[in-house]
Design an enzyme around this catalytic site. Structure first.
Site, mmCIF file in Angstrom:
data_model
loop_
_atom_site.group_PDB
_atom_site.id
_atom_site.type_symbol
_atom_site.label_atom_id
_atom_site.label_comp_id
_atom_site.label_asym_id
_atom_site.label_seq_id
_atom_site.Cartn_x
_atom_site.Cartn_y
_atom_site.Cartn_z
ATOM 1 N N ASP A 85 -41.651 -9.644 34.954
ATOM 2 C CA ASP A 85 -41.960 -11.025 35.343
ATOM 3 C C ASP A 85 -41.537 -11.239 36.792
ATOM 4 O OD1 ASP A 85 -42.261 -13.749 35.590
ATOM 5 O OD2 ASP A 85 -40.468 -14.235 34.416
ATOM 6 N N ASP A 109 -41.072 -17.197 35.029
ATOM 7 C CA ASP A 109 -41.493 -18.076 33.925
ATOM 8 C C ASP A 109 -41.255 -17.448 32.549
ATOM 9 O OD1 ASP A 109 -43.454 -16.155 33.820
ATOM 10 O OD2 ASP A 109 -45.156 -17.529 34.053
ATOM 11 N N ASP A 165 -46.177 -10.419 34.455
ATOM 12 C CA ASP A 165 -47.384 -10.761 35.210
ATOM 13 C C ASP A 165 -47.859 -9.576 36.055
ATOM 14 O OD1 ASP A 165 -45.574 -10.822 37.407
ATOM 15 O OD2 ASP A 165 -45.086 -12.910 36.920
ATOM 16 N N ASP A 169 -58.437 -3.600 28.505
ATOM 17 C CA ASP A 169 -58.628 -3.848 27.081
ATOM 18 C C ASP A 169 -59.907 -4.659 26.925
ATOM 19 O OD1 ASP A 169 -57.824 -4.097 24.261
ATOM 20 O OD2 ASP A 169 -55.792 -3.780 25.033
ATOM 21 N N ASP A 172 -60.826 -2.834 21.475
ATOM 22 C CA ASP A 172 -60.105 -3.399 20.341
ATOM 23 C C ASP A 172 -60.965 -3.398 19.071
ATOM 24 O OD1 ASP A 172 -57.541 -4.942 19.809
ATOM 25 O OD2 ASP A 172 -58.989 -6.413 19.087
ATOM 26 N N HIS A 211 -48.446 -1.599 21.126
ATOM 27 C CA HIS A 211 -47.923 -2.959 20.951
ATOM 28 C C HIS A 211 -48.037 -3.460 19.513
ATOM 29 C CE1 HIS A 211 -52.200 -3.260 21.283
ATOM 30 N NE2 HIS A 211 -52.148 -4.513 20.860
#
Ligand code: TEU
Length: 566
Positions: free
Chosen positions: A21, A25, A29, A98, A206, A336
């Protein structure tokens, strides 16, 4: 014909939300990725795969996309994306995106239009159906089919606007796109060409084996005690799947420089994978199969099963043999959606470093393209989730609700399985250093950092020549420099041994022997020419050279190389 470049490549998956990050936040990113590109180039990987960074309501962490041709402001902008891509290419790496096109977000303008009226031109872009005949729309059990969603609850959502239901195999905010409609396919192909024209090097697709559905949408078989039927026979490797993928190839990939396109395919069989990855058929380069990550799943999903090594070997052996002549494998322990491999198949307490290296060795030296998931190169572990409130994953929360509230399971039993297998285990922030929040963010992370980051982190790994990171670098080097790793024939040894995983790879006069001990006890490799092997070149081990009888220590891995005289 020259060999495709991805046969000797290693891919690294980034889950952007949890990688780095840059603006405090609490969410990773694109700038954070740019800042850490040297970590990845230093590891030696060839390709980065980015989990979704498109605009999204983030119901399923970006796997619910509301604009396929943009970047979510939480991750950055298209300009920053271009900068990332340039930084990746400047380091000699490639980048794949992805592609989530089995479903979109319910906030995608296509779906907003589709749901607005039954005669909207986009109505048929999704799967709309009336209530079950004779039933009141919206009443319990009135869903058009008995299918359950992957995340718990029914796979249909009633929509008041038009008094009909839409299909969502995943969350209610992920309506399934209707690939039967040629306009849908053309819109998707156009979007894919747009990303390739921007410079990306391929796609990870996916649940791509779900896109073709039997339009009759029949009820699924209802297992005893289950809340929902299994609709898979109607959408897994459906009737037009090969036609769609070949059309995609022709419309998007043909005539371009060689890309890497890998299809994620839960439930795919070896026989189907041969068809998907046969280069002559022009569909995909490789697929992610799931057999080896379902190996420790029993008949009851809420009772943990231990790993049986002989089953794992049977699975990999079947895939290696099946794709030996035609097609290509992809190789992974982690992503993930999976718990951390070192916690699942290794020993993350007493032999964390050894077992992480052993697992890497055994996986990477198979025939196929290896994938590393962020943090795997540090030996990152599962996280200590105290209770359901610590989880963020829509799947964990949805299945927990279904199991506890609908099926009357005990919360503790369900938690035991979620702690061991839940997807948030791999989604905790990347551990960069020992500082608060592991150097991931200066703010509050969206998912708690694993407390073990004080010990397990990238800074510590880089400072330690014996770290998992440097060991993974050696494995990647070996793939780049030893042709037998890429192209050698594969032979499984000791298929009945419950401790040792052993195989050879052979190309021309070069033969490699790979053995990994999947246990905390010493084990002797009972292979024919053990003594001859121990006098061969020991290319790699995670501990020390074994004795002449080839007895491996706890979690030990060895890789030998010899030249055969003919
Ligand atoms: O996963 C597909 C899939 O089959 C998952 O349901 C997976 O098997 C399961 O979560 C394991 O527990 C893909 C993505 O990788 C996943 O992150 C998404 O949630 C899903 O598709 C929907 O897009």
């Amino acid at each position: 014909m020259t060999e495709p470049w991805w046969k000797s490549a290693v891919v690294y998956q980034i889950y952007p939300r949890s990688f780095a990050d840059s603006d405090g936040d609490g969410m990773g990113d694109l700038r954070g990725i740019i800042d850490h590109l040297d970590h990845l180039a230093g590891l030696g990987v060839d390709v980065l795969w980015l989990s979704p960074v498109y605009p999204s309501p983030q119901d399923d962490n970006g796997y619910d996309i509301s604009d396929y041709s943009g970047i979510d402001p939480v991750f950055g902008t298209l300009e920053i994306f271009d900068e990332l891509l340039a930084g990746v290419h400047a380091r000699g790496m490639k980048l794949i995106m992805d592609l989530v096109v089995n479903h979109s977000s319910d906030e995608h303008p296509w779906f907003v239009e589709s749901r607005s009226s039954t005669d909207n031109p986009k109505r048929d872009w999704y799967w709309w159906r009336p209530a079950r005949p004779g039933m009141e729309p919206g009443a319990p059990g009135a869903e058009p089919t008995n299918w359950g969603s992957s995340f718990g609850g029914p796979a249909w959502r009633y929509d008041e606007t038009t008094d009909e239901y839409y299909l969502h195999l995943f969350s209610t905010k992920q309506p399934d796109l209707n690939w039967e409609n040629p306009e849908v396919r053309e819109a998707i192909y156009a979007m894919m060409r747009w990303w390739l024209d921007r410079g990306v090097d391929g796609f990870r697709m996916d649940v791509i084996n779900f896109i073709s559905k039997d339009p009759a949408l029949p009820d699924g078989e209802l297992p005893m005690g289950a809340a929902y039927g299994n609709g898979a026979t109607a959408f897994l490797n459906g009737p037009r799947i090969h036609e769609f993928l070949h059309e995609m190839y022709e419309q998007v990939f043909a005539g371009r420089e060689a890309l890497l396109n890998v299809g994620e395919m839960p439930g795919v069989t070896v026989e189907q994978a041969i068809l998907y990855t046969d280069p002559a058929r022009e569909e995909l380069d490789m697929v992610f199969q799931f057999d080896h990550v379902w190996v420790d799943r029993g008949p009851d999903p809420w009772i943990l099963q231990p790993l049986k090594l002989t089953n794992l070997k049977a699975i990999f052996g079947r895939w290696q043999a099946g794709l030996a002549q035609v097609g290509w494998n992809s190789l992974y322990w982690n992503n993930h959606d999976q718990p951390r491999a070192v916690s699942r198949y290794g020993d993350d307490r007493d032999y964390r470093v050894e077992s992480a290296k052993m697992l890497g060795t055994v996986l990477h030296l198979h025939r196929g393209t290896p994938y590393i998931y962020q943090g795997e190169e540090l030996g990152m572990t599962n996280a200590p989730f105290a209770g359901i409130a610590d989880f963020r994953d829509i799947e964990a929360l949805g299945l927990y609700a279904q199991a506890v509230e609908q099926e009357g399971r005990s919360p503790e039993d369900v938690l035991t399985v979620l702690r061991a297998r839940g997807r948030d285990n791999s989604r905790t922030p990347m551990q960069w250093d020992s500082s608060p929040h592991a150097g991931f963010t200066s703010g509050t992370p969206w998912l708690a950092v694993n407390p073990n980051h004080v010990e397990i982190n990238a800074a510590a790994a880089l400072a330690d020549p014996d770290s998992v990171y440097y060991y993974y670098r050696k494995l990647i080097d070996l793939r780049h420099t030893e042709p037998a790793v890429v192209d050698g024939d594969f032979t499984m040894l000791l298929p009945h041994d419950e401790q040792l995983y052993a195989y050879t790879r052979r190309l021309g006069d070069t033969e490699l022997l790979v053995i990994g001990n999947f246990s905390g006890e010493a084990a002797k490799a009972d292979i024919d020419d053990a003594a001859a092997w121990t006098s061969a070149e020991l290319v790699l081990t995670n501990t020390a050279a074994p004795p002449d009888d080839l007895t491996l220590g706890p979690w030990q891995a060895v890789v030998y190389r010899r030249k055969l005289s003919r």
